[in-house]
Design an enzyme around this catalytic site. Structure first.
Site, PDB file in Angstrom:
ATOM      1  N   LYS A  48       0.828  -1.031   0.058  1.00  0.00           N
ATOM      2  CA  LYS A  48       0.043  -0.040  -0.047  1.00  0.00           C
ATOM      3  C   LYS A  48       0.726   1.257   0.029  1.00  0.00           C
ATOM      4  O   LYS A  48       1.856   1.253   0.484  1.00  0.00           O
ATOM      5  CB  LYS A  48      -0.757  -0.187   1.179  1.00  0.00           C
ATOM      6  N   GLY A  55     -20.697   7.301   2.037  1.00  0.00           N
ATOM      7  CA  GLY A  55     -19.841   7.575   0.910  1.00  0.00           C
ATOM      8  C   GLY A  55     -20.765   7.324  -0.362  1.00  0.00           C
ATOM      9  O   GLY A  55     -21.844   7.110  -0.225  1.00  0.00           O
ATOM     10  N   GLY A  68     -18.745   7.470  -3.610  1.00  0.00           N
ATOM     11  CA  GLY A  68     -17.453   7.591  -4.525  1.00  0.00           C
ATOM     12  C   GLY A  68     -17.570   6.399  -5.393  1.00  0.00           C
ATOM     13  O   GLY A  68     -18.756   5.836  -5.510  1.00  0.00           O
ATOM     14  N   ASN A  69     -16.842   5.805  -5.971  1.00  0.00           N
ATOM     15  CA  ASN A  69     -16.535   4.697  -7.056  1.00  0.00           C
ATOM     16  C   ASN A  69     -17.174   3.598  -6.332  1.00  0.00           C
ATOM     17  O   ASN A  69     -18.152   2.738  -6.645  1.00  0.00           O
ATOM     18  CB  ASN A  69     -15.074   4.457  -7.174  1.00  0.00           C
TER      19      ASN A  69
HETATM   20  P1  NAD Z   1     -13.794   7.699  -3.652  1.00  0.00           P
HETATM   21  O1  NAD Z   1     -12.744   8.671  -3.635  1.00  0.00           O
HETATM   22  O2  NAD Z   1     -14.360   7.432  -4.855  1.00  0.00           O
HETATM   23  O3  NAD Z   1     -14.983   7.905  -2.639  1.00  0.00           O
HETATM   24  C1  NAD Z   1     -14.789   8.178  -1.330  1.00  0.00           C
HETATM   25  C2  NAD Z   1     -16.235   8.678  -0.932  1.00  0.00           C
HETATM   26  O4  NAD Z   1     -16.107   9.024   0.764  1.00  0.00           O
HETATM   27  C3  NAD Z   1     -16.595  10.055  -1.487  1.00  0.00           C
HETATM   28  O5  NAD Z   1     -18.031   9.965  -1.512  1.00  0.00           O
HETATM   29  C4  NAD Z   1     -16.424  11.082  -0.274  1.00  0.00           C
HETATM   30  O6  NAD Z   1     -17.183  12.309  -0.467  1.00  0.00           O
HETATM   31  C5  NAD Z   1     -16.815  10.138   0.852  1.00  0.00           C
HETATM   32  N1  NAD Z   1     -15.806  10.636   1.964  1.00  0.00           N
HETATM   33  C6  NAD Z   1     -14.453  11.295   2.047  1.00  0.00           C
HETATM   34  N2  NAD Z   1     -14.548  11.715   3.540  1.00  0.00           N
HETATM   35  C7  NAD Z   1     -15.461  11.440   4.156  1.00  0.00           C
HETATM   36  C8  NAD Z   1     -15.692  11.718   5.522  1.00  0.00           C
HETATM   37  N3  NAD Z   1     -15.000  12.262   6.302  1.00  0.00           N
HETATM   38  N4  NAD Z   1     -17.181  11.285   5.601  1.00  0.00           N
HETATM   39  C9  NAD Z   1     -17.938  10.742   4.913  1.00  0.00           C
HETATM   40  N5  NAD Z   1     -17.857  10.334   3.644  1.00  0.00           N
HETATM   41  C10 NAD Z   1     -16.229  10.775   3.189  1.00  0.00           C
HETATM   42  O7  NAD Z   1     -13.152   6.151  -2.946  1.00  0.00           O
HETATM   43  P2  NAD Z   1     -13.688   4.808  -3.164  1.00  0.00           P
HETATM   44  O8  NAD Z   1     -12.751   4.269  -4.300  1.00  0.00           O
HETATM   45  O9  NAD Z   1     -14.832   4.679  -3.359  1.00  0.00           O
HETATM   46  O10 NAD Z   1     -13.052   4.177  -1.779  1.00  0.00           O
HETATM   47  C11 NAD Z   1     -14.030   4.183  -0.775  1.00  0.00           C
HETATM   48  C12 NAD Z   1     -13.505   3.195   0.434  1.00  0.00           C
HETATM   49  O11 NAD Z   1     -13.517   1.844  -0.125  1.00  0.00           O
HETATM   50  C13 NAD Z   1     -11.954   3.545   0.718  1.00  0.00           C
HETATM   51  O12 NAD Z   1     -11.933   3.111   2.153  1.00  0.00           O
HETATM   52  C14 NAD Z   1     -11.058   2.500   0.057  1.00  0.00           C
HETATM   53  O13 NAD Z   1      -9.919   2.219   0.540  1.00  0.00           O
HETATM   54  C15 NAD Z   1     -12.138   1.508   0.079  1.00  0.00           C
HETATM   55  N6  NAD Z   1     -11.609   0.468  -1.214  1.00  0.00           N
HETATM   56  C16 NAD Z   1     -11.731   1.049  -2.539  1.00  0.00           C
HETATM   57  C17 NAD Z   1     -11.338   0.254  -3.441  1.00  0.00           C
HETATM   58  C18 NAD Z   1     -11.525   0.672  -5.068  1.00  0.00           C
HETATM   59  O14 NAD Z   1     -11.381  -0.196  -5.961  1.00  0.00           O
HETATM   60  N7  NAD Z   1     -11.771   1.863  -5.167  1.00  0.00           N
HETATM   61  C19 NAD Z   1     -11.018  -1.284  -3.360  1.00  0.00           C
HETATM   62  C20 NAD Z   1     -11.088  -1.581  -1.995  1.00  0.00           C
HETATM   63  C21 NAD Z   1     -11.493  -0.844  -1.032  1.00  0.00           C
END
Ligand code: NAD
Length: 409
Positions: A103, A216, A218-219
Protein backbone atom coordinates in the site's frame (compact mmCIF):
# COMPACT_ATOMS: atom_id res chain seq x y z
CA UNK A 1 -7.03 8.10 18.50
CA UNK A 2 -7.35 4.57 17.09
CA UNK A 3 -4.12 3.13 15.68
CA UNK A 4 -5.11 1.21 12.52
CA UNK A 5 -2.01 -0.96 12.58
CA UNK A 6 -2.74 -2.05 16.14
CA UNK A 7 -6.27 -2.92 14.97
CA UNK A 8 -4.90 -5.00 12.10
CA UNK A 9 -2.57 -6.92 14.41
CA UNK A 10 -5.40 -7.54 16.88
CA UNK A 11 -7.48 -9.09 14.10
CA UNK A 12 -4.66 -11.44 13.17
CA UNK A 13 -4.13 -12.38 16.84
CA UNK A 14 -7.80 -13.36 17.21
CA UNK A 15 -7.55 -15.59 14.12
CA UNK A 16 -4.28 -17.17 15.29
CA UNK A 17 -5.73 -18.01 18.70
CA UNK A 18 -8.99 -19.38 17.31
CA UNK A 19 -7.35 -21.71 14.77
CA UNK A 20 -4.08 -22.29 16.69
CA UNK A 21 -1.90 -21.05 13.83
CA UNK A 22 1.93 -21.31 13.77
CA UNK A 23 3.06 -18.60 16.20
CA UNK A 24 6.45 -17.93 14.54
CA UNK A 25 4.79 -17.34 11.18
CA UNK A 26 2.13 -15.15 12.80
CA UNK A 27 4.86 -13.04 14.42
CA UNK A 28 6.39 -12.54 10.95
CA UNK A 29 3.02 -11.54 9.51
CA UNK A 30 2.51 -8.92 12.20
CA UNK A 31 5.17 -6.74 10.53
CA UNK A 32 5.57 -5.56 6.92
CA UNK A 33 8.64 -6.83 5.04
CA UNK A 34 9.66 -3.20 4.49
CA UNK A 35 8.35 0.34 4.15
CA UNK A 36 9.77 3.57 2.83
CA UNK A 37 9.02 7.23 3.41
CA UNK A 38 10.00 9.54 0.55
CA UNK A 39 10.15 13.31 0.05
CA UNK A 40 8.71 14.48 -3.26
CA UNK A 41 9.75 17.96 -4.45
CA UNK A 42 7.12 19.45 -6.77
CA UNK A 43 7.36 22.69 -8.75
CA UNK A 44 4.01 24.38 -8.10
CA UNK A 45 2.21 26.54 -10.66
CA UNK A 46 3.35 29.70 -8.84
CA UNK A 47 6.97 28.75 -9.55
CA UNK A 48 7.75 27.81 -5.94
CA UNK A 49 8.79 24.33 -4.81
CA UNK A 50 6.70 22.38 -2.31
CA UNK A 51 7.87 19.12 -0.72
CA UNK A 52 5.28 16.37 -0.20
CA UNK A 53 5.69 13.19 1.84
CA UNK A 54 4.84 9.77 0.39
CA UNK A 55 4.93 6.21 1.69
CA UNK A 56 5.06 2.67 0.29
CA UNK A 57 4.69 -0.33 2.57
CA UNK A 58 5.37 -3.88 1.31
CA UNK A 59 3.85 -6.32 3.73
CA UNK A 60 4.32 -9.87 2.44
CA UNK A 61 5.07 -11.45 -0.96
CA UNK A 62 4.93 -15.18 -0.17
CA UNK A 63 1.96 -15.66 -2.55
CA UNK A 64 3.13 -13.26 -5.30
CA UNK A 65 4.16 -9.63 -5.97
CA UNK A 66 3.19 -7.00 -3.39
CA UNK A 67 -0.07 -5.44 -4.54
CA UNK A 68 -2.14 -2.51 -3.32
CA UNK A 69 -3.33 1.01 -3.97
CA UNK A 70 -1.87 4.46 -3.54
CA UNK A 71 -4.09 7.00 -1.81
CA UNK A 72 -3.92 10.79 -1.87
CA UNK A 73 -5.29 12.31 1.34
CA UNK A 74 -4.29 14.99 3.78
CA UNK A 75 -4.52 12.52 6.70
CA UNK A 76 -2.35 9.72 5.22
CA UNK A 77 0.33 8.53 7.65
CA UNK A 78 2.84 5.70 7.87
CA UNK A 79 0.85 3.66 10.39
CA UNK A 80 -2.21 3.78 8.18
CA UNK A 81 -0.25 2.75 5.09
CA UNK A 82 1.41 -0.14 6.97
CA UNK A 83 -1.98 -1.36 8.23
CA UNK A 84 -3.47 -1.11 4.75
CA UNK A 85 -0.56 -3.10 3.26
CA UNK A 86 -1.16 -5.79 5.87
CA UNK A 87 -4.85 -5.89 4.95
CA UNK A 88 -3.93 -6.26 1.27
CA UNK A 89 -1.95 -9.45 1.94
CA UNK A 90 -4.96 -10.90 3.70
CA UNK A 91 -7.49 -9.62 1.17
CA UNK A 92 -5.54 -11.11 -1.74
CA UNK A 93 -5.27 -14.40 0.09
CA UNK A 94 -9.00 -14.51 0.97
CA UNK A 95 -10.04 -14.01 -2.63
CA UNK A 96 -7.21 -16.33 -3.71
CA UNK A 97 -5.29 -14.16 -6.19
CA UNK A 98 -1.53 -14.82 -6.43
CA UNK A 99 -0.43 -11.52 -4.90
CA UNK A 100 1.01 -10.36 -1.61
CA UNK A 101 0.14 -7.08 0.06
CA UNK A 102 1.36 -3.52 -0.42
CA UNK A 103 0.00 0.00 0.00
CA UNK A 104 1.12 3.56 -0.59
CA UNK A 105 0.01 7.09 0.00
CA UNK A 106 0.90 10.74 -0.26
CA UNK A 107 -0.03 13.40 2.29
CA UNK A 108 -1.96 15.79 0.06
CA UNK A 109 -5.39 17.21 -0.51
CA UNK A 110 -5.56 16.68 -4.28
CA UNK A 111 -8.46 19.15 -4.59
CA UNK A 112 -5.96 21.92 -3.79
CA UNK A 113 -3.71 20.98 -6.74
CA UNK A 114 -4.04 21.85 -10.43
CA UNK A 115 -3.92 19.01 -12.97
CA UNK A 116 -0.31 19.90 -13.79
CA UNK A 117 0.73 19.89 -10.13
CA UNK A 118 -1.02 16.55 -9.62
CA UNK A 119 0.83 15.04 -12.58
CA UNK A 120 4.21 16.35 -11.35
CA UNK A 121 3.47 15.00 -7.85
CA UNK A 122 2.49 11.56 -9.22
CA UNK A 123 5.57 11.35 -11.44
CA UNK A 124 7.75 12.62 -8.59
CA UNK A 125 6.51 9.82 -6.33
CA UNK A 126 7.42 7.19 -8.93
CA UNK A 127 10.90 8.71 -9.37
CA UNK A 128 11.42 8.00 -5.67
CA UNK A 129 10.04 4.44 -5.58
CA UNK A 130 10.60 2.95 -9.05
CA UNK A 131 13.48 0.76 -7.87
CA UNK A 132 11.22 -1.14 -5.46
CA UNK A 133 8.20 -1.66 -7.73
CA UNK A 134 7.67 -3.62 -10.98
CA UNK A 135 5.35 -6.20 -12.59
CA UNK A 136 6.84 -9.07 -10.63
CA UNK A 137 7.86 -7.07 -7.54
CA UNK A 138 5.17 -4.64 -6.45
CA UNK A 139 2.12 -3.59 -8.44
CA UNK A 140 0.35 -0.42 -7.25
CA UNK A 141 -3.24 0.60 -8.08
CA UNK A 142 -5.67 3.47 -7.43
CA UNK A 143 -7.26 4.06 -4.03
CA UNK A 144 -8.96 7.04 -2.37
CA UNK A 145 -8.58 10.11 -4.62
CA UNK A 146 -6.37 8.42 -7.23
CA UNK A 147 -7.54 7.57 -10.73
CA UNK A 148 -6.77 5.72 -13.95
CA UNK A 149 -5.27 8.94 -15.27
CA UNK A 150 -2.86 9.09 -12.30
CA UNK A 151 -1.91 5.42 -12.85
CA UNK A 152 -1.20 6.30 -16.51
CA UNK A 153 1.23 9.08 -15.49
CA UNK A 154 2.85 6.78 -12.97
CA UNK A 155 3.24 3.93 -15.48
CA UNK A 156 4.76 6.29 -18.05
CA UNK A 157 7.23 7.60 -15.45
CA UNK A 158 8.03 4.05 -14.31
CA UNK A 159 8.75 3.00 -17.91
CA UNK A 160 11.04 6.02 -18.40
CA UNK A 161 12.94 5.55 -15.12
CA UNK A 162 13.33 1.75 -15.25
CA UNK A 163 13.45 1.04 -18.98
CA UNK A 164 10.91 -1.73 -18.36
CA UNK A 165 8.10 -1.32 -20.92
CA UNK A 166 5.67 -3.76 -19.27
CA UNK A 167 2.15 -2.37 -18.78
CA UNK A 168 1.67 -4.65 -15.77
CA UNK A 169 3.46 -2.52 -13.13
CA UNK A 170 0.29 -0.53 -12.37
CA UNK A 171 -3.32 -1.64 -12.47
CA UNK A 172 -6.47 0.42 -12.51
CA UNK A 173 -5.22 2.08 -15.69
CA UNK A 174 -7.64 3.63 -18.19
CA UNK A 175 -9.00 1.30 -20.87
CA UNK A 176 -7.01 2.90 -23.69
CA UNK A 177 -3.82 2.49 -21.67
CA UNK A 178 -3.88 -1.23 -20.81
CA UNK A 179 -6.66 -1.18 -18.21
CA UNK A 180 -9.20 -3.96 -17.79
CA UNK A 181 -12.87 -3.87 -18.56
CA UNK A 182 -14.90 -4.02 -15.38
CA UNK A 183 -12.26 -2.52 -13.04
CA UNK A 184 -14.38 0.54 -12.33
CA UNK A 185 -17.34 -1.54 -11.16
CA UNK A 186 -15.27 -4.32 -9.60
CA UNK A 187 -15.18 -3.37 -5.92
CA UNK A 188 -18.81 -2.26 -5.65
CA UNK A 189 -20.17 -5.14 -7.74
CA UNK A 190 -17.88 -7.60 -5.92
CA UNK A 191 -19.44 -6.49 -2.63
CA UNK A 192 -22.89 -7.16 -4.02
CA UNK A 193 -21.87 -10.63 -5.31
CA UNK A 194 -20.87 -11.41 -1.71
CA UNK A 195 -24.12 -9.85 -0.52
CA UNK A 196 -26.03 -12.23 -2.85
CA UNK A 197 -24.38 -15.18 -1.06
CA UNK A 198 -25.32 -13.64 2.30
CA UNK A 199 -28.94 -13.46 1.15
CA UNK A 200 -28.87 -17.00 -0.24
CA UNK A 201 -27.66 -18.29 3.14
CA UNK A 202 -30.21 -16.15 5.02
CA UNK A 203 -27.51 -14.49 7.15
CA UNK A 204 -28.77 -11.62 9.30
CA UNK A 205 -32.39 -12.31 8.30
CA UNK A 206 -32.18 -9.88 5.38
CA UNK A 207 -34.87 -10.22 2.73
CA UNK A 208 -35.25 -8.67 -0.68
CA UNK A 209 -36.86 -5.25 -0.56
CA UNK A 210 -34.92 -4.37 2.59
CA UNK A 211 -33.30 -0.99 3.17
CA UNK A 212 -29.66 -0.07 2.65
CA UNK A 213 -27.71 2.98 3.87
CA UNK A 214 -24.28 3.70 2.44
CA UNK A 215 -21.66 6.03 3.84
CA UNK A 216 -19.86 7.55 0.88
CA UNK A 217 -20.91 8.23 -2.69
CA UNK A 218 -17.70 7.59 -4.55
CA UNK A 219 -16.59 4.77 -6.83
CA UNK A 220 -17.30 1.88 -4.47
CA UNK A 221 -20.57 3.02 -2.97
CA UNK A 222 -22.22 4.14 -6.23
CA UNK A 223 -21.67 0.77 -7.93
CA UNK A 224 -22.70 -1.09 -4.76
CA UNK A 225 -25.81 1.07 -4.45
CA UNK A 226 -26.84 0.56 -8.08
CA UNK A 227 -26.35 -3.22 -7.95
CA UNK A 228 -28.22 -3.48 -4.63
CA UNK A 229 -31.09 -1.45 -6.10
CA UNK A 230 -31.13 -3.82 -9.08
CA UNK A 231 -31.44 -6.75 -6.66
CA UNK A 232 -34.61 -5.12 -5.33
CA UNK A 233 -33.19 -3.29 -2.28
CA UNK A 234 -34.19 0.21 -1.26
CA UNK A 235 -31.18 2.54 -1.05
CA UNK A 236 -32.45 5.03 1.55
CA UNK A 237 -29.29 7.01 2.38
CA UNK A 238 -25.91 7.97 0.93
CA UNK A 239 -23.36 10.56 2.01
CA UNK A 240 -20.19 12.41 1.11
CA UNK A 241 -17.68 14.35 3.19
CA UNK A 242 -20.15 17.25 3.52
CA UNK A 243 -23.04 15.12 4.86
CA UNK A 244 -25.74 12.72 3.77
CA UNK A 245 -29.28 12.53 2.40
CA UNK A 246 -32.10 10.23 3.51
CA UNK A 247 -35.48 9.18 2.12
CA UNK A 248 -37.19 6.20 3.75
CA UNK A 249 -38.95 5.39 0.45
CA UNK A 250 -35.62 5.04 -1.37
CA UNK A 251 -33.48 7.42 -3.41
CA UNK A 252 -33.46 7.72 -7.20
CA UNK A 253 -29.74 7.08 -7.68
CA UNK A 254 -29.50 8.54 -11.19
CA UNK A 255 -31.06 11.78 -9.98
CA UNK A 256 -28.79 11.82 -6.92
CA UNK A 257 -25.77 11.41 -9.20
CA UNK A 258 -26.95 14.25 -11.43
CA UNK A 259 -27.51 16.48 -8.37
CA UNK A 260 -24.01 15.71 -7.03
CA UNK A 261 -22.53 16.47 -10.45
CA UNK A 262 -24.41 19.74 -10.76
CA UNK A 263 -23.86 21.08 -7.24
CA UNK A 264 -20.69 19.29 -6.11
CA UNK A 265 -22.47 17.90 -3.04
CA UNK A 266 -25.30 15.57 -2.02
CA UNK A 267 -26.97 17.89 0.45
CA UNK A 268 -30.17 19.71 -0.48
CA UNK A 269 -31.24 16.96 -2.89
CA UNK A 270 -34.93 17.58 -3.57
CA UNK A 271 -37.08 14.83 -2.05
CA UNK A 272 -34.64 13.82 0.68
CA UNK A 273 -33.74 15.03 4.14
CA UNK A 274 -30.22 16.28 4.89
CA UNK A 275 -28.54 14.18 7.59
CA UNK A 276 -25.07 14.10 9.11
CA UNK A 277 -22.66 11.22 8.52
CA UNK A 278 -23.11 10.07 12.11
CA UNK A 279 -26.92 10.09 11.75
CA UNK A 280 -26.56 7.99 8.60
CA UNK A 281 -24.63 5.29 10.45
CA UNK A 282 -27.32 5.09 13.13
CA UNK A 283 -30.33 4.83 10.79
CA UNK A 284 -32.87 2.07 11.34
CA UNK A 285 -32.00 0.11 8.19
CA UNK A 286 -31.47 -3.56 7.32
CA UNK A 287 -28.03 -3.15 5.79
CA UNK A 288 -25.34 -0.59 6.59
CA UNK A 289 -22.51 -0.18 4.10
CA UNK A 290 -19.61 1.97 5.28
CA UNK A 291 -17.87 2.82 2.00
CA UNK A 292 -15.81 5.93 2.72
CA UNK A 293 -13.11 5.99 5.41
CA UNK A 294 -11.82 3.79 8.24
CA UNK A 295 -12.79 3.80 11.92
CA UNK A 296 -16.27 5.21 11.55
CA UNK A 297 -17.90 2.51 13.70
CA UNK A 298 -16.45 2.86 17.18
CA UNK A 299 -17.10 2.21 20.86
CA UNK A 300 -19.05 5.50 20.94
CA UNK A 301 -21.64 4.69 18.28
CA UNK A 302 -21.67 0.86 18.08
CA UNK A 303 -24.53 0.55 20.57
CA UNK A 304 -26.63 2.92 18.48
CA UNK A 305 -26.23 0.96 15.24
CA UNK A 306 -29.58 -0.55 14.25
CA UNK A 307 -28.65 -2.37 11.03
CA UNK A 308 -28.90 -6.20 11.01
CA UNK A 309 -25.97 -6.56 8.65
CA UNK A 310 -22.86 -4.48 8.03
CA UNK A 311 -21.02 -4.90 4.73
CA UNK A 312 -17.61 -3.30 5.09
CA UNK A 313 -16.78 -1.80 1.70
CA UNK A 314 -14.29 0.73 3.12
CA UNK A 315 -11.04 -0.59 4.54
CA UNK A 316 -11.11 -0.88 8.33
CA UNK A 317 -14.37 0.96 9.07
CA UNK A 318 -14.99 -0.97 12.33
CA UNK A 319 -12.88 -0.42 15.44
CA UNK A 320 -12.20 -3.60 17.50
CA UNK A 321 -14.36 -2.39 20.43
CA UNK A 322 -17.27 -1.89 18.03
CA UNK A 323 -16.73 -5.39 16.62
CA UNK A 324 -17.16 -6.86 20.11
CA UNK A 325 -20.42 -4.94 20.55
CA UNK A 326 -21.73 -6.05 17.13
CA UNK A 327 -20.92 -9.68 17.94
CA UNK A 328 -22.85 -9.38 21.23
CA UNK A 329 -25.81 -7.72 19.51
CA UNK A 330 -25.83 -10.41 16.80
CA UNK A 331 -25.14 -7.96 13.98
CA UNK A 332 -23.37 -9.87 11.21
CA UNK A 333 -20.33 -8.05 9.82
CA UNK A 334 -19.01 -9.04 6.40
CA UNK A 335 -15.39 -7.96 6.73
CA UNK A 336 -13.55 -5.60 4.42
CA UNK A 337 -10.98 -8.17 3.33
CA UNK A 338 -13.79 -10.25 1.84
CA UNK A 339 -16.43 -7.65 0.91
CA UNK A 340 -14.16 -5.21 -0.92
CA UNK A 341 -11.78 -7.70 -2.53
CA UNK A 342 -13.47 -7.37 -5.95
CA UNK A 343 -11.19 -4.49 -6.89
CA UNK A 344 -8.00 -6.39 -6.32
CA UNK A 345 -9.46 -9.43 -7.99
CA UNK A 346 -10.01 -7.47 -11.22
CA UNK A 347 -6.61 -5.79 -10.72
CA UNK A 348 -5.21 -9.28 -10.88
CA UNK A 349 -7.18 -9.91 -14.10
CA UNK A 350 -5.73 -6.67 -15.52
CA UNK A 351 -2.19 -7.69 -14.54
CA UNK A 352 -2.79 -11.15 -16.03
CA UNK A 353 -4.13 -9.69 -19.30
CA UNK A 354 -1.12 -7.31 -19.52
CA UNK A 355 1.36 -10.10 -18.79
CA UNK A 356 -0.24 -12.41 -21.39
CA UNK A 357 -1.30 -9.89 -24.04
CA UNK A 358 -4.96 -10.74 -23.63
CA UNK A 359 -8.05 -8.58 -23.59
CA UNK A 360 -11.23 -9.80 -21.91
CA UNK A 361 -14.74 -8.39 -22.30
CA UNK A 362 -16.58 -6.82 -19.36
CA UNK A 363 -18.94 -9.82 -19.27
CA UNK A 364 -15.98 -12.22 -19.02
CA UNK A 365 -14.40 -10.14 -16.27
CA UNK A 366 -17.55 -9.79 -14.20
CA UNK A 367 -18.42 -13.46 -14.60
CA UNK A 368 -14.95 -14.51 -13.40
CA UNK A 369 -15.18 -12.01 -10.55
CA UNK A 370 -18.58 -13.25 -9.46
CA UNK A 371 -17.37 -16.87 -9.38
CA UNK A 372 -14.11 -16.06 -7.59
CA UNK A 373 -15.51 -13.79 -4.89
CA UNK A 374 -18.53 -16.05 -4.24
CA UNK A 375 -16.10 -18.96 -3.77
CA UNK A 376 -14.20 -16.80 -1.27
CA UNK A 377 -17.44 -16.29 0.65
CA UNK A 378 -18.13 -20.05 0.62
CA UNK A 379 -14.59 -20.74 1.97
CA UNK A 380 -14.96 -18.11 4.72
CA UNK A 381 -18.46 -19.28 5.63
CA UNK A 382 -17.20 -22.86 6.09
CA UNK A 383 -14.58 -21.67 8.61
CA UNK A 384 -17.07 -19.33 10.29
CA UNK A 385 -19.27 -22.37 10.99
CA UNK A 386 -16.32 -24.68 11.85
CA UNK A 387 -14.96 -22.34 14.52
CA UNK A 388 -18.31 -20.72 15.51
CA UNK A 389 -16.66 -17.37 15.09
CA UNK A 390 -17.21 -14.05 13.35
CA UNK A 391 -16.92 -13.68 9.58
CA UNK A 392 -13.92 -11.44 10.20
CA UNK A 393 -12.00 -14.01 12.23
CA UNK A 394 -12.94 -16.73 9.74
CA UNK A 395 -11.64 -14.60 6.85
CA UNK A 396 -8.36 -14.00 8.71
CA UNK A 397 -8.00 -17.70 9.45
CA UNK A 398 -8.49 -18.57 5.78
CA UNK A 399 -6.05 -15.90 4.59
CA UNK A 400 -3.42 -16.67 7.24
CA UNK A 401 -3.59 -20.39 6.44
CA UNK A 402 -3.06 -19.65 2.74
CA UNK A 403 -0.17 -17.20 3.35
CA UNK A 404 1.56 -19.46 5.89
CA UNK A 405 1.29 -22.35 3.45
CA UNK A 406 3.20 -20.25 0.87
CA UNK A 407 5.86 -18.89 3.26
CA UNK A 408 9.34 -20.44 3.24
CA UNK A 409 9.41 -23.43 5.60
P1 NAD B 1 -13.76 7.64 -3.64
O1 NAD B 1 -12.74 8.70 -3.46
O2 NAD B 1 -14.29 7.37 -5.00
O3 NAD B 1 -15.00 7.93 -2.69
C1 NAD B 1 -14.89 8.19 -1.35
C2 NAD B 1 -16.21 8.70 -0.83
O4 NAD B 1 -16.09 8.95 0.57
C3 NAD B 1 -16.66 10.02 -1.47
O5 NAD B 1 -18.05 9.98 -1.66
C4 NAD B 1 -16.31 11.04 -0.40
O6 NAD B 1 -17.12 12.21 -0.47
C5 NAD B 1 -16.58 10.25 0.86
N1 NAD B 1 -15.91 10.80 2.03
C6 NAD B 1 -14.67 11.33 2.12
N2 NAD B 1 -14.43 11.77 3.38
C7 NAD B 1 -15.54 11.49 4.08
C8 NAD B 1 -15.91 11.70 5.43
N3 NAD B 1 -15.09 12.29 6.30
N4 NAD B 1 -17.14 11.28 5.81
C9 NAD B 1 -17.98 10.68 4.93
N5 NAD B 1 -17.69 10.48 3.65
C10 NAD B 1 -16.49 10.88 3.24
O7 NAD B 1 -13.13 6.32 -3.00
P2 NAD B 1 -13.55 4.81 -3.25
O8 NAD B 1 -12.66 4.25 -4.27
O9 NAD B 1 -15.02 4.71 -3.41
O10 NAD B 1 -13.10 4.15 -1.86
C11 NAD B 1 -13.94 4.18 -0.70
C12 NAD B 1 -13.42 3.20 0.34
O11 NAD B 1 -13.35 1.90 -0.23
C13 NAD B 1 -12.01 3.46 0.88
O12 NAD B 1 -11.96 3.04 2.22
C14 NAD B 1 -11.13 2.58 0.04
O13 NAD B 1 -9.95 2.26 0.69
C15 NAD B 1 -12.04 1.38 -0.09
N6 NAD B 1 -11.71 0.52 -1.23
C16 NAD B 1 -11.75 0.99 -2.49
C17 NAD B 1 -11.45 0.12 -3.53
C18 NAD B 1 -11.55 0.56 -4.95
O14 NAD B 1 -11.42 -0.30 -5.83
N7 NAD B 1 -11.82 1.82 -5.25
C19 NAD B 1 -11.11 -1.20 -3.26
C20 NAD B 1 -11.10 -1.64 -1.95
C21 NAD B 1 -11.41 -0.76 -0.94
Amino acid sequence: MINPFATAKGQLKAAAETAKLDSDKIAQLALPDRYVEVSIPVKMDNGKQKIFTGFRSQHNNARGPYKGGIRYHQDVNLDEVRALSFWMSFKNAVVNVPFGGGKGGIIVNPKELSAGELERLSRGFVKKIYTIIGPETDVPAPDVNTTGQIMGWMLDEYQKCSGNKSMATFTGKSLDNGGSQGREEATGFGGVYVFEEVLKNKIGGIAQGGSVALQGFGNVSTFFAKAAAKLGFKVVAVSDSKGGIFNSDGLNLEKVEAHKKATGALKDFVGAKNISNSELLELDVDVLVPAALENVLTEENADKIKAKLIVEMANGPTAPEADVIFNKKGIAVIPDILANSGGVCVSYYEWYQNMNNESWTKEQVLEKLSKQIKQAFVDVYALQKQYSTSFRTAAYILAAQRIIEAMPK
